[in-house]
Structure formats: C-alpha cells, structure tokens
Design an enzyme around this catalytic site. Structure first.
Site, PDB file in Angstrom:
ATOM      1  N   ASN A  40       0.819  -1.220   0.000  1.00 63.14           N
ATOM      2  CA  ASN A  40       0.000   0.000   0.000  1.00 63.14           C
ATOM      3  C   ASN A  40       0.848   1.263   0.000  1.00 63.14           C
ATOM      4  OD1 ASN A  40      -1.755  -1.935   2.243  1.00 63.14           O
ATOM      5  ND2 ASN A  40      -2.739  -1.260   0.369  1.00 63.14           N
ATOM      6  N   HIS A  68      -2.874  -5.884  -4.014  1.00 68.89           N
ATOM      7  CA  HIS A  68      -2.652  -4.687  -4.838  1.00 68.89           C
ATOM      8  C   HIS A  68      -1.295  -4.707  -5.554  1.00 68.89           C
ATOM      9  CE1 HIS A  68      -6.270  -2.849  -3.458  1.00 68.89           C
ATOM     10  NE2 HIS A  68      -5.872  -2.753  -2.212  1.00 68.89           N
ATOM     11  N   HIS A 151      -1.308 -12.803   3.490  1.00 70.45           N
ATOM     12  CA  HIS A 151      -2.051 -11.570   3.221  1.00 70.45           C
ATOM     13  C   HIS A 151      -3.504 -11.981   2.975  1.00 70.45           C
ATOM     14  CE1 HIS A 151      -1.884  -7.302   2.159  1.00 70.45           C
ATOM     15  NE2 HIS A 151      -2.830  -7.572   1.289  1.00 70.45           N
ATOM     16  N   HIS A 176      -2.888  -7.333   5.699  1.00 70.92           N
ATOM     17  CA  HIS A 176      -4.024  -6.916   4.859  1.00 70.92           C
ATOM     18  C   HIS A 176      -5.144  -6.220   5.606  1.00 70.92           C
ATOM     19  CE1 HIS A 176      -6.869  -6.721   1.542  1.00 70.92           C
ATOM     20  NE2 HIS A 176      -7.753  -7.383   2.253  1.00 70.92           N
ATOM     21  N   HIS A 178      -4.996  -4.416   8.311  1.00 66.37           N
ATOM     22  CA  HIS A 178      -4.502  -3.143   8.856  1.00 66.37           C
ATOM     23  C   HIS A 178      -4.904  -2.918  10.313  1.00 66.37           C
ATOM     24  CE1 HIS A 178      -3.925  -1.127   4.633  1.00 66.37           C
ATOM     25  NE2 HIS A 178      -3.450  -2.355   4.688  1.00 66.37           N
TER      26      HIS A 178
HETATM   27 FE   FE2 Z   1      -4.147  -5.932   0.902  1.00 62.72          FE
END
Ligand code: FE2
Length: 262
Positions: A40, A68, A151, A176, A178
């Site tokens: 990220n 991502h 993740h 992932h 957070h």
């Molecule tokens: Fe992610």
C-alpha cells in the site's frame, strides 16, 4: 535471531514513519532481519520500484506484497529481477516475480520469506493451500528460518495456516486488514503466529483512507476517489525471536511506535 516484521506501509505517512523510525528501531530492538509489507506504499495501493528501493534503503531486507501488487505496472519487470521483493506465490504462474525469497540476516545467515494470498474477497489464481507445502519444502532445503506473510481478509484462514505450518516455519504473520490483533503466540511446534501485524500509516482513518471518503463510499455506494489520511501515524509490527539453527521461535512481541516520535 530477532526478526522484525513491519505491517502494511500506507502511503506517504507510512513511508515517512518507516524512514523516520526504522533505522533506530532496528538498533533498539537488536534486529537481525527486517521484512516490510509494502503493498500500500504508493498512495495507498501498490508499489513502484523507486518506493521499494526507498523501503530497503530505510532498512527492509525483504518486501512482501498482496492483492494490490499489480496496481503500478512498472513493478512487474522490477519483480522479475528482484531477489528481495516478493508477491503472493499463488498468483498466476506466468506473472512476473516469485512468492519465495531468500535474504541475508545481519550475520549473513539465510532467511526465507514466503508471501501467500488468502481466498476470501481476494480471489487468488490458486488456493494458497495448493502451493504452500512445496514452497515450505523448497525453503527448508535452504534454511530453517522461514517467515510467512499470509495476506488475507479472513482470520480463520490465517489461524488455520499457522496451525498447518506449526513446526515447519518460524512465523506465520497476517497482513491486509490493517488492524493489529492481540493473539501473538508461539504454537506448540515452535511457530510464532499473529493474525494481523497491523498498519504502518495513519490510524485516524478507515484502515488508512480518509474517514469521510470511506464513509461516503459506503453510505452512497457511489464511486469515491480515496485519499490517504494523515493523522495518528504509527509504525506497527511484530518481533519474532528464534533459534537460527532450528528455526524454532521462542517469542513474539507486538510493536507499536507513534510517528513523529513523542
Ligand atoms: Fe491488501
């Protein structure tokens, strides 16, 4: 051996925290090897070669990614030639890069880093269960010190994977969501486990995104351009202590450090 895993670095605030905190933190915590999740780091989604280099210049020995990984297309060729940046191993096999890397700890000892993607909401090309055993065997042929970044959205997938790998890897650490979880533990076989190591970024937010924008998208169902938030920045992660001869973990501790330092 002490391994620091730094949770998902989000946008410029996360990057600033890594660059501002990591060198001294590694000294203070007596860290031998450092893994950073960087999926990220490019304005909240994806990573570029330049940003990967910056995270490594700040002290990351390996960088893991996630769903991502491909947001910035210039990362493809970089991953194809990088020995230290991994993308989930259960992406399509024709995609560039690998999911398993071997990096060197401070004393030169090899550390394997394996990146896997869970199934819930993330839709990997293959289930991580289809690939994990062969990859762990490949890693163990080189070193018993193996760090797995799983993740994934689902706590159940992460907890199940940690139990499945107990005794075969040093740590199974989730990324992932957070949100740092309170379940750090060493399993009976000597594998350290944590469902989510947390986020390195702005915590006055909705998992890194400007709160009002995230709520607007959820309330209206309309497309809303997300922006990375800026307040309440922390570096979050975990430190795993292990025996480098066996790979067995003896301890795992949570890390939460505010930025700027107070
Ligand atoms: Fe992610």
């Amino acid at each position: 051996m002490r391994i620091l895993f730094v949770g998902d670095v989000v946008g410029r605030p996360g990057r600033d925290a890594v660059e501002g905190l990591l060198p001294a933190l590694k000294d203070r915590l007596d860290i031998d090897a450092c893994v950073v999740n960087g999926e990220n780091v490019a304005n909240g989604v994806g990573i570029t070669p330049r940003l990967a280099e910056r995270l490594m210049a700040a002290g990351a020995d390996a960088i893991t990614l996630g769903n991502h990984a491909w947001r910035r297309e210039e990362i493809g060729p970089y991953l194809a030639s990088s020995a230290a940046v991994v993308r989930p191993a259960n992406f399509q096999s024709a995609a560039p890069g690998r999911g398993l890397a071997f990096v060197e700890a401070r004393d030169g000892a090899p550390v394997a880093v394996l990146n896997l993607l869970g199934s819930l909401f993330l839709d990997p090309a293959h289930s991580m269960w289809e690939v994990v055993d062969d990859l762990v065997d490949e890693a163990r042929a080189v070193t018993p010190v193996i760090v797995v970044d799983v993740h994934a959205e689902a706590t159940s997938e992460k907890v199940a994977l940690a139990s499945w790998l107990d005794g075969r890897v040093t740590a199974v650490l989730g990324t992932h969501t957070h949100v740092q979880t309170a379940d750090a533990r060493v399993l009976p076989g000597g594998t350290a486990a944590l469902t989510d190591v947390g986020m390195t970024g702005p915590h006055d937010s909705v998992i890194g995104v400007e709160t009002k924008l995230a709520i607007r998208r959820m309330r209206t169902g309309m497309p809303v351009r997300f922006e990375t938030a800026s307040g309440g920045v922390r570096l979050e992660g975990a430190v795993v202590t292990c025996d480098p001869a066996t790979g067995r973990a003896s301890a795992i501790e949570l890390v939460r450090v505010p930025w700027p330092a107070t």
